[in-house]
Design an enzyme around this catalytic site. Structure first.
Site, PDB file in Angstrom:
ATOM      1  N   ASP A 134      48.448 -11.529 -24.930  1.00  0.00           N
ATOM      2  CA  ASP A 134      47.928 -12.730 -24.952  1.00  0.00           C
ATOM      3  C   ASP A 134      46.307 -13.055 -24.972  1.00  0.00           C
ATOM      4  O   ASP A 134      45.993 -14.038 -25.099  1.00  0.00           O
ATOM      5  CB  ASP A 134      48.700 -13.646 -23.870  1.00  0.00           C
ATOM      6  CG  ASP A 134      48.069 -13.150 -22.443  1.00  0.00           C
ATOM      7  OD1 ASP A 134      47.287 -12.264 -22.394  1.00  0.00           O
ATOM      8  OD2 ASP A 134      48.649 -13.781 -21.432  1.00  0.00           O
ATOM      9  N   HIS A 135      45.591 -11.942 -24.497  1.00  0.00           N
ATOM     10  CA  HIS A 135      44.253 -12.108 -24.316  1.00  0.00           C
ATOM     11  C   HIS A 135      43.196 -11.922 -25.490  1.00  0.00           C
ATOM     12  O   HIS A 135      42.110 -12.409 -25.548  1.00  0.00           O
ATOM     13  CB  HIS A 135      44.009 -11.401 -22.972  1.00  0.00           C
ATOM     14  CG  HIS A 135      44.021 -12.084 -21.744  1.00  0.00           C
ATOM     15  ND1 HIS A 135      44.912 -12.318 -21.353  1.00  0.00           N
ATOM     16  CD2 HIS A 135      43.095 -12.087 -20.844  1.00  0.00           C
ATOM     17  CE1 HIS A 135      44.935 -13.081 -20.150  1.00  0.00           C
ATOM     18  NE2 HIS A 135      43.723 -12.883 -19.772  1.00  0.00           N
ATOM     19  N   ASP A 199      46.738 -10.139 -13.391  1.00  0.00           N
ATOM     20  CA  ASP A 199      46.131 -11.457 -13.663  1.00  0.00           C
ATOM     21  C   ASP A 199      45.999 -12.374 -12.588  1.00  0.00           C
ATOM     22  O   ASP A 199      46.933 -12.263 -11.955  1.00  0.00           O
ATOM     23  CB  ASP A 199      46.695 -11.927 -15.143  1.00  0.00           C
ATOM     24  CG  ASP A 199      45.812 -13.200 -15.658  1.00  0.00           C
ATOM     25  OD1 ASP A 199      45.194 -12.885 -16.868  1.00  0.00           O
ATOM     26  OD2 ASP A 199      45.784 -14.390 -15.073  1.00  0.00           O
ATOM     27  N   ARG A 482      40.146 -22.897 -14.947  1.00  0.00           N
ATOM     28  CA  ARG A 482      38.746 -22.429 -14.364  1.00  0.00           C
ATOM     29  C   ARG A 482      37.566 -22.919 -15.317  1.00  0.00           C
ATOM     30  O   ARG A 482      37.845 -23.182 -16.361  1.00  0.00           O
ATOM     31  CB  ARG A 482      38.839 -20.904 -14.627  1.00  0.00           C
ATOM     32  CG  ARG A 482      37.972 -19.997 -13.741  1.00  0.00           C
ATOM     33  CD  ARG A 482      38.550 -18.659 -13.481  1.00  0.00           C
ATOM     34  NE  ARG A 482      39.410 -18.427 -12.551  1.00  0.00           N
ATOM     35  CZ  ARG A 482      40.148 -17.308 -12.351  1.00  0.00           C
ATOM     36  NH1 ARG A 482      40.372 -16.426 -13.198  1.00  0.00           N
ATOM     37  NH2 ARG A 482      41.137 -17.249 -11.362  1.00  0.00           N
ATOM     38  N   SER A 677      38.920 -14.201 -11.833  1.00  0.00           N
ATOM     39  CA  SER A 677      39.874 -13.267 -12.473  1.00  0.00           C
ATOM     40  C   SER A 677      40.208 -11.953 -11.505  1.00  0.00           C
ATOM     41  O   SER A 677      39.104 -11.519 -11.143  1.00  0.00           O
ATOM     42  CB  SER A 677      39.508 -12.868 -13.878  1.00  0.00           C
ATOM     43  OG  SER A 677      39.324 -14.236 -14.696  1.00  0.00           O
ATOM     44  N   ARG A 679      40.325  -9.196 -12.814  1.00  0.00           N
ATOM     45  CA  ARG A 679      39.875  -7.920 -13.842  1.00  0.00           C
ATOM     46  C   ARG A 679      39.130  -6.859 -12.974  1.00  0.00           C
ATOM     47  O   ARG A 679      38.057  -7.047 -12.256  1.00  0.00           O
ATOM     48  CB  ARG A 679      38.826  -8.226 -14.872  1.00  0.00           C
ATOM     49  CG  ARG A 679      37.584  -9.077 -14.340  1.00  0.00           C
ATOM     50  CD  ARG A 679      36.829  -9.695 -15.603  1.00  0.00           C
ATOM     51  NE  ARG A 679      37.685 -10.859 -15.897  1.00  0.00           N
ATOM     52  CZ  ARG A 679      37.009 -11.990 -16.489  1.00  0.00           C
ATOM     53  NH1 ARG A 679      35.726 -11.844 -17.064  1.00  0.00           N
ATOM     54  NH2 ARG A 679      37.562 -12.882 -17.210  1.00  0.00           N
TER      55      ARG A 679
END
Length: 787
Positions: A134-135, A199, A482, A677, A679
């Site tokens: 999806d990213h 995520d 965000r 995030s 990440r």
């Protein structure tokens, strides 16, 4: 629960399912009157039964030990303990070892997580796990064209993820399937679930009563490798809802208000637990919206108790038998005990809640719609709205789309369309297909909207924006979660406001921040004034959901013969090399790479947008390290002084020079460092380029753990004012590391020229995490254990 009560509940469920469920041709629908021996967690994993019996047994053990009423989150969390009999349980203190039910990864983070899993040498994942593409789909023209382009550009990555999933037993959701969190809600979430996801918005699943927690990829590897997952026992913040959602107020306004109350770090170390009579006025997907954006206040996760809105959604998505099974455990496992204690209690009366618009630059700066225009003028925000955007993992449900369509139809009937470019992001292929069948996409098109791909798109910076130049001051309004600097379009001058999709739609019709649809009139195409009607929309589609195209790929029964190849010349994928172990010596005379000033999110440390294409190549993506952080020395981004040459250069360039010359370095920051995030690249990159420690005033939860996992020392100033003692030319020594122990501060010496300051640095490392540091990383430590 008595047999009579169970029978009564089952009858309620049958009625709800008859009203809400998909057509009976759906193979997954099983009549509520049937009694399967084991109800599966999902239709994609028929051999994985719901864990309620085991959870109930563990909960009995815990309640016998604690002898006190438990909150809902405590029940779900403690019933997943690895060792319910002996685990120490103290809120805010103990480190819990847990056994999650499943793992979910989006494509940007899955690359590094799977590369780490491959390096572990294991043959198959131990728990149900999925990858969701999806990213990597950039919003450029329209959904169909953008998806086709993404498949071509990212072919190498998609093939890697697909083949790795097949080899190691993961479910694979192809590009175009939708956003990970919407897919989880539609197919995998259930009341009482404990899931980790790579995520930060994984908590979306709390809308179906699950504890769904955002983590870094190394945590996912632990669980996929059948190792207990560690989490510091969270505190519990209760949010009591009374009254009823109505009119222009929506579920989004609840979390925008909570963000206003708690701020971006007020939920750190805590689970947000919603309860009270107001819960019943919020749809299941609305509850998911609230939980989703709990990530913006630093919360570990958020959740709601089992309620009829969840039951209706489960039935509508073909999971009636899960609803029936969950109802048997409602009182014991899926609702809080009477008189349970919260560490903090917030009360919100939904009858009095005014629609909010939060921003810019931070999701906790709240403006009631009645004050937005006034506040915007006072603060010098650009009043004209350039773009309106709805959708994302936070607000892309059928209900969201339907309520927006009611506003759109009202405008069209008065001869109006959107005054600004208006982008719509469906949350999943199922949502896209259903709103297309029900005529909503055609109506959006009449409004002047562009329907984008079923993906994250502009919400995460995947937006090829052309209408403004970089540096041009402008305003956008979104229904996203965000709004950090440059988050959506890489333009630091873009003022992004987050609000409900209904409010985005209304504001887009007029194109200004000083429009209040609750009170203000609009002039129609005939010159007559009118007020927009309050939004209306069905919670669930009357005709059932249309699943659309089949976008799921199940792993083969035996994937051992599947080949996973990574081209050594690839610019997008790179096999990981293990980090070096600690040499047992103190870290002395460390150079300060950068002293960061102000907010430093994971977006500032490891930017997204165009950099997403390098998420599987650690060396290449490290060229974005700290490029968005503000250097305290000169108040500039991506410009620091190389202490070897005395020349200013980009942060990654200086870090590479230090690494080449074997100069170890630290980075220094302020409060809530690493918010945003999940990440883990924001931790991997400093480690890869020679960093040994990050020293700040305070950390965001996920990032602190990610730093520890990669063998970095995550340290905080015992006295926050000691931040001021660090200069760009300082030399920092971390002493007596051989005596490092849980709760014991680390001695630090800061040298500035001929003077030296001795200070103390705090940390939250427990005994096992200290072993991660010594081994060089958590993955190295895991390999040691497996051997």
């Amino acid at each position: 629960m008595t047999k009579r009560r169970i029978a009564q509940t089952a009858e309620v469920l049958r009625k709800l399912c008859r009203r809400a469920v998909r057509p009976l041709t759906n193979q997954w629908y099983v009549s509520m009157s049937s009694k399967p021996a084991d109800v599966a967690m999902s239709k994609f994993e028929p051999k994985q039964p719901l864990p309620y019996k085991l959870l109930s047994e563990k909960l009995d053990c815990v309640t016998h030990r604690l002898k006190r009423p438990l909150t809902l989150s405590e029940k779900v969390l403690y019933s997943h303990l690895h060792n319910a009999k002996d685990q120490e349980i103290k809120r805010g203190e103990s480190y819990l070892l847990l056994r999650p039910d499943r793992v979910a990864m989006q494509d940007a983070t899955a690359q590094m997580a799977l590369l780490q899993f491959i390096s572990s040498g294991l043959s198959k994942v131990a728990v149900p796990s999925t990858v969701h593409c999806d990213h990597l789909i950039e919003a450029q023209v329209s959904g169909e064209k953008d998806l086709k382009r993404a498949k071509d550009l990212n072919k190498e990555v998609y093939e890697f993820l697909s083949s790795t999933s097949a080899k190691y037993g993961l479910g694979f959701w192809k590009p175009g399937s939708g956003i990970i969190h919407q897919i989880i809600l539609e197919n995998y979430a259930f009341p009482g679930l404990l899931m980790i996801g790579t995520d930060s918005h994984t908590p979306n699943g709390g809308g179906l009563g699950g504890l769904c927690i955002g983590v870094g990829g190394a945590d996912a590897v632990d669980v996929m490798a059948d190792m207990p997952w560690e989490l510091k026992c969270p505190n519990v913040i209760g949010v009591e809802l009374t009254g009823k959602i109505s009119g222009w107020t929506s579920a989004k306004d609840v979390i925008l208000k909570v963000a206003d109350i708690l701020t971006v770090k007020g939920g750190t170390g805590a689970i947000i637990e919603y309860h009270g009579p107001g819960v019943e006025s919020i749809s299941c997907t609305g509850q998911a919206t609230i939980c989703n954006m709990g990530a913006e206040i630093g919360a570990t996760t958020s959740l709601f108790p089992l309620n009829e809105r969840m039951v209706a959604y489960l039935c509508a998505t073909g999971r009636g038998e899960i609803a029936a099974e969950a109802s048997k455990y409602k009182a014991k496992l899926l609702t809080p005990d009477k008189d349970c204690k919260y560490d903090k209690l917030i009360k919100i009366n939904l009858d009095e809640l005014e629609p909010l618009v939060n921003g810019p630059y931070t999701p906790d700066l709240a403006h009631p719609i009645s004050k937005l225009g006034e506040n915007s003028k006072k603060n010098g925000y650009p009043m004209d709205i350039k773009v309106g955007l709805i959708g994302s993992c936070t607000n892309s449900s059928y209900e969201d789309m339907g309520r927006c369509i009611s506003i759109v139809k009202d405008a069209i009937e008065h001869g109006l369309t959107s005054k600004v470019p208006f982008n719509v992001t469906p949350g999943s292929e199922q949502i896209r297909a259903t709103i297309d069948r029900d005529g909503m996409i055609a109506t959006f098109n009449k409004f002047g909207a562009t329907v984008l791909a079923n993906a994250c798109g502009p919400c995460i910076g995947q937006w090829d924006r052309k209408d403004v130049k970089k540096g041009e001051k402008n305003t956008i309004v979104t229904s996203y979660n965000r709004n950090f600097t440059g988050r959506n379009d890489a333009n630091p001058a873009t003022h992004c406001f987050v609000t409900s999709p209904e409010m985005v739609t209304a504001l887009s019709i007029v194109g200004r921040l000083d429009f209040n649809p609750l009170k203000d009139e609009i002039t129609d195409s005939n010159g007559k004034c009118f007020k927009l009607k309050e939004p209306q929309g069905a919670e669930l589609p009357a005709k059932g959901f249309d699943p659309g195209q089949d976008t799921y790929s199940a792993p083969p029964a035996d994937g051992s013969k599947v080949k996973v190849a990574v081209d050594p010349k690839s610019k997008r994928l790179q096999i990981l090399e293990p980090f070096a172990k600690w040499d047992g010596k103190d870290l002395t005379d460390l150079t300060v790479l950068i002293k960061v000033k102000g907010k430093c999110t994971t977006d500032h440390i490891s930017a997204a947008g165009p950099w997403l294409k390098y998420r599987g190549h650690l060396d290449n993506i490290s060229n974005n390290m700290f490029i968005g952080a503000v250097n305290a020395e000169n108040n500039e981004m991506n410009k620091i002084k190389n202490q070897r040459s005395n020349n200013f250069a980009a942060v990654p360039e200086v870090a590479r020079d230090y690494k080449a010359n074997k100069i170890r370095w630290v980075a220094v920051g302020e409060d809530n460092y690493g918010e945003g995030s999940s990440r883990e690249h924001a931790a991997l990159e400093p480690r890869h380029l020679g960093g040994v420690a990050i020293i700040v005033k305070s950390f965001a939860r996920i990032h602190e753990t990610n730093l520890k996992k990669q063998g970095l020392l995550a340290l905080t100033f015992a006295n926050p004012s000691d931040y001021d003692k660090v200069q760009p030319t300082s030399k920092i020594s971390l002493l007596n590391l051989k005596d490092m122990a849980p709760g014991k501060p680390i001695d630090c010496e800061i040298k500035n020229g001929g003077s030296a300051d001795k200070i103390q640095l705090k940390h939250t490392f427990n005994a096992e995490q200290i072993e991660w540091f010594k081994a060089g990383s958590a993955l190295n430590r895991m390999k040691e254990k497996l051997k």
